[in-house]
Design an enzyme around this catalytic site. Structure first.
Site, PDB file in Angstrom:
ATOM      1  N   CYS A  87      35.834 -18.434  28.571  1.00 42.26           N
ATOM      2  CA  CYS A  87      34.538 -18.124  27.950  1.00 42.26           C
ATOM      3  C   CYS A  87      33.432 -18.386  28.974  1.00 42.26           C
ATOM      4  O   CYS A  87      33.424 -19.434  29.620  1.00 42.26           O
ATOM      5  CB  CYS A  87      34.351 -19.014  26.727  1.00 42.26           C
ATOM      6  SG  CYS A  87      32.665 -18.993  26.078  1.00 42.26           S
ATOM      7  N   ASP A 105      35.515   1.473  17.069  1.00 40.07           N
ATOM      8  CA  ASP A 105      35.107   2.304  18.208  1.00 40.07           C
ATOM      9  C   ASP A 105      33.578   2.424  18.214  1.00 40.07           C
ATOM     10  O   ASP A 105      32.908   1.980  17.280  1.00 40.07           O
ATOM     11  CB  ASP A 105      35.776   3.696  18.137  1.00 40.07           C
ATOM     12  CG  ASP A 105      35.302   4.532  16.945  1.00 40.07           C
ATOM     13  OD1 ASP A 105      34.073   4.716  16.773  1.00 40.07           O
ATOM     14  OD2 ASP A 105      36.159   5.011  16.169  1.00 40.07           O
ATOM     15  N   ASN A 142      36.586  13.331   2.351  1.00 42.78           N
ATOM     16  CA  ASN A 142      37.876  12.917   2.894  1.00 42.78           C
ATOM     17  C   ASN A 142      38.792  14.133   2.976  1.00 42.78           C
ATOM     18  O   ASN A 142      38.502  15.183   2.407  1.00 42.78           O
ATOM     19  CB  ASN A 142      38.489  11.850   1.968  1.00 42.78           C
ATOM     20  CG  ASN A 142      39.440  10.920   2.708  1.00 42.78           C
ATOM     21  OD1 ASN A 142      40.258  11.359   3.510  1.00 42.78           O
ATOM     22  ND2 ASN A 142      39.343   9.629   2.445  1.00 42.78           N
ATOM     23  N   LEU A 143      39.909  13.985   3.657  1.00 43.69           N
ATOM     24  CA  LEU A 143      40.898  15.061   3.694  1.00 43.69           C
ATOM     25  C   LEU A 143      41.493  15.280   2.320  1.00 43.69           C
ATOM     26  O   LEU A 143      41.782  16.402   1.927  1.00 43.69           O
ATOM     27  CB  LEU A 143      42.042  14.682   4.648  1.00 43.69           C
ATOM     28  CG  LEU A 143      41.951  15.096   6.097  1.00 43.69           C
ATOM     29  CD1 LEU A 143      43.274  14.775   6.785  1.00 43.69           C
ATOM     30  CD2 LEU A 143      41.625  16.583   6.252  1.00 43.69           C
ATOM     31  N   GLU A 144      41.717  14.158   1.614  1.00 41.47           N
ATOM     32  CA  GLU A 144      42.328  14.244   0.281  1.00 41.47           C
ATOM     33  C   GLU A 144      41.710  13.166  -0.594  1.00 41.47           C
ATOM     34  O   GLU A 144      41.194  12.173  -0.078  1.00 41.47           O
ATOM     35  CB  GLU A 144      43.845  14.034   0.400  1.00 41.47           C
ATOM     36  CG  GLU A 144      44.188  12.757   1.123  1.00 41.47           C
ATOM     37  CD  GLU A 144      45.629  12.724   1.605  1.00 41.47           C
ATOM     38  OE1 GLU A 144      46.263  13.778   1.679  1.00 41.47           O
ATOM     39  OE2 GLU A 144      46.102  11.614   1.895  1.00 41.47           O
ATOM     40  N   HIS A 150      33.550  -4.393  10.642  1.00 44.00           N
ATOM     41  CA  HIS A 150      34.818  -4.930  11.143  1.00 44.00           C
ATOM     42  C   HIS A 150      34.775  -5.251  12.642  1.00 44.00           C
ATOM     43  O   HIS A 150      35.822  -5.380  13.279  1.00 44.00           O
ATOM     44  CB  HIS A 150      35.969  -3.947  10.851  1.00 44.00           C
ATOM     45  CG  HIS A 150      36.320  -3.864   9.397  1.00 44.00           C
ATOM     46  ND1 HIS A 150      37.188  -2.923   8.871  1.00 44.00           N
ATOM     47  CD2 HIS A 150      35.932  -4.623   8.343  1.00 44.00           C
ATOM     48  CE1 HIS A 150      37.304  -3.097   7.554  1.00 44.00           C
ATOM     49  NE2 HIS A 150      36.548  -4.116   7.215  1.00 44.00           N
ATOM     50  N   GLY A 191      36.081   9.484   5.212  1.00 46.21           N
ATOM     51  CA  GLY A 191      37.263   9.227   6.034  1.00 46.21           C
ATOM     52  C   GLY A 191      37.811   7.820   5.911  1.00 46.21           C
ATOM     53  O   GLY A 191      38.244   7.234   6.905  1.00 46.21           O
ATOM     54  N   THR A 192      37.820   7.297   4.698  1.00 43.23           N
ATOM     55  CA  THR A 192      38.416   5.966   4.489  1.00 43.23           C
ATOM     56  C   THR A 192      39.323   6.010   3.267  1.00 43.23           C
ATOM     57  O   THR A 192      38.987   6.632   2.258  1.00 43.23           O
ATOM     58  CB  THR A 192      37.341   4.858   4.373  1.00 43.23           C
ATOM     59  OG1 THR A 192      37.982   3.613   4.078  1.00 43.23           O
ATOM     60  CG2 THR A 192      36.282   5.155   3.320  1.00 43.23           C
ATOM     61  N   CYS A 229      34.502 -15.747  21.872  1.00 40.74           N
ATOM     62  CA  CYS A 229      35.199 -16.993  22.188  1.00 40.74           C
ATOM     63  C   CYS A 229      35.647 -17.647  20.883  1.00 40.74           C
ATOM     64  O   CYS A 229      34.810 -17.968  20.034  1.00 40.74           O
ATOM     65  CB  CYS A 229      34.292 -17.933  22.967  1.00 40.74           C
ATOM     66  SG  CYS A 229      35.094 -19.541  23.261  1.00 40.74           S
TER      67      CYS A 229
END
Ligand code: APR
Length: 226
Positions: A132, A90, A197-199, A105, A171-172, A113
Site C-alpha cells: 500500500c 468496467d 433487456n434481451l429477455e 460494485h 441489461g441486468t 488496501c
C-alpha cells in the site's frame, strides 16, 4: 424529469465484455465463491487477482457502445436529472462521457488496501503483495464489492429512487440484491418503471422493452428526449 437508470453486464455485452449469468457467462467458468467473496480472497489471493487482472485487460481493450453513448446523451440533456447507477466494474460509461456515475460494485481501475482502506489507481496487473502506498501493508485488493460486502453509495441511490419519476433497469438479470430491489423501491415511490433487456426477468416492471441494448437504449432515450 428525474430518472434513475441501473445498468448491468448486459449493457457492456456488445462491447465484448462477458456477462455473469448468461449461457457461457463468467460464473460458468469461474466459481463465484472462489473469485468474488472475501473468503475466496483469503484462501487464494493470487487466483482472485488473476481473475480481476483478466477482467481489467478485457475492459481496457473494450470501447463504449451505442447504449453507453445514448445514456451519456440522456445525462447531458436539458431538463433531465439523471442518476446513472451501474453494477459494472468496467469504465465504459465514463469513456462514453456520462457525468456523475455511481459505481455501486466498485471499479476495476482502483486498488484498495485491505489494511488501511487507502485507494489508488490500479496498475494493469495487480498482486496481493503490492505494498500500500500509504501504510505499506501487502494487503492490496481490487476495489470491487464482493458477495457478502455492502455495495457503495446506497444512501445516495435510495434518495434518488425516492424522488424518481422514471426508473429503468438495463441489461441486468435482477438476481443480485440490493440492486434487484430498486424496481420495487421506485414503484413504491410512484415512479414509472421500465426493464430494458434481451429477455424479461421476474422483476415487477410496468413496461418492458426487449432486444439488444445497442438498439433498445438509443430508441428509449430518443423517445424520452422527443
Ligand atoms: N442487451 C441487453 N441485455 C443483455 C444483453 C444485450 N446485448 N446481453 C445480455 N443481456 C442481459 C441478460 O439477458 C441478463 O438478464 O443482461 C443480463 C446480465 O445479467 P448478469 O450476467 O446476471 O449480470 P448483472 O445483472 O449485471 O449481475 C449483477 O452480479 O456477479 C455479480 O457483481 C456482479 O455486478 C454483477 C452482479
Amino acid at each position: 424529469m428525474r430518472i434513475v437508470v441501473l445498468t448491468g453486464a448486459g449493457v457492456s455485452a456488445e462491447s465484448g465484455l462477458g456477462t455473469f449469468r448468461d449461457k457461457g457467462g463468467l460464473w460458468e467458468a469461474y466459481p463465484l465463491e472462489e473469485v468474488a467473496t472475501p473468503e475466496g480472497f483469503a484462501r487464494d489471493p493470487a487466483r482472485v487477482h488473476a481473475f480481476y487482472n483478466a477482467r481489467r485487460e478485457n475492459a481496457r481493450a473494450a470501447a463504449p457502445n451505442a447504449a453507453h453513448d445514448a445514456l451519456a446523451r440522456l445525462g447531458a440533456a436539458p431538463g433531465i436529472d439523471l442518476t446513472l447507477v451501474t453494477q459494472n466494474i468496467d469504465d465504459l460509461h465514463e469513456q462514453a462521457g456520462s457525468p456523475s456515475l455511481i459505481h455501486m460494485h466498485g471499479r476495476l481501475t482502483v486498488a484498495l488496501c485491505g489494511a488501511c482502506g487507502t485507494r489508488w489507481e490500479a496498475p494493469a496487473v495487480m498482486s496481493a503483495t503490492d505494498p500500500c502506498p500509504a501504510c505499506t501493508a501487502p494487503a492490496t485488493r481490487p476495489d470491487v464489492v464482493w458477495f457478502g460486502e455492502i455495495p457503495y453509495h446506497m444512501e445516495r441511490i435510495a434518495a434518488a429512487l425516492e424522488r424518481a419519476d422514471v426508473f429503468a433497469a438495463i441489461g441486468t438479470s435482477g438476481e443480485v440484491y440490493p440492486a434487484a430491489g430498486f424496481v420495487a423501491e421506485a414503484r413504491r415511490a410512484g415512479a414509472e418503471t421500465v426493464e430494458i433487456n434481451l429477455e424479461p426477468t421476474g422483476g415487477p416492471f410496468g413496461r418492458r422493452i426487449m432486444g439488444p441494448a445497442t438498439e433498445t437504449v438509443p430508441r428509449w432515450v430518443a423517445g424520452l428526449l422527443s
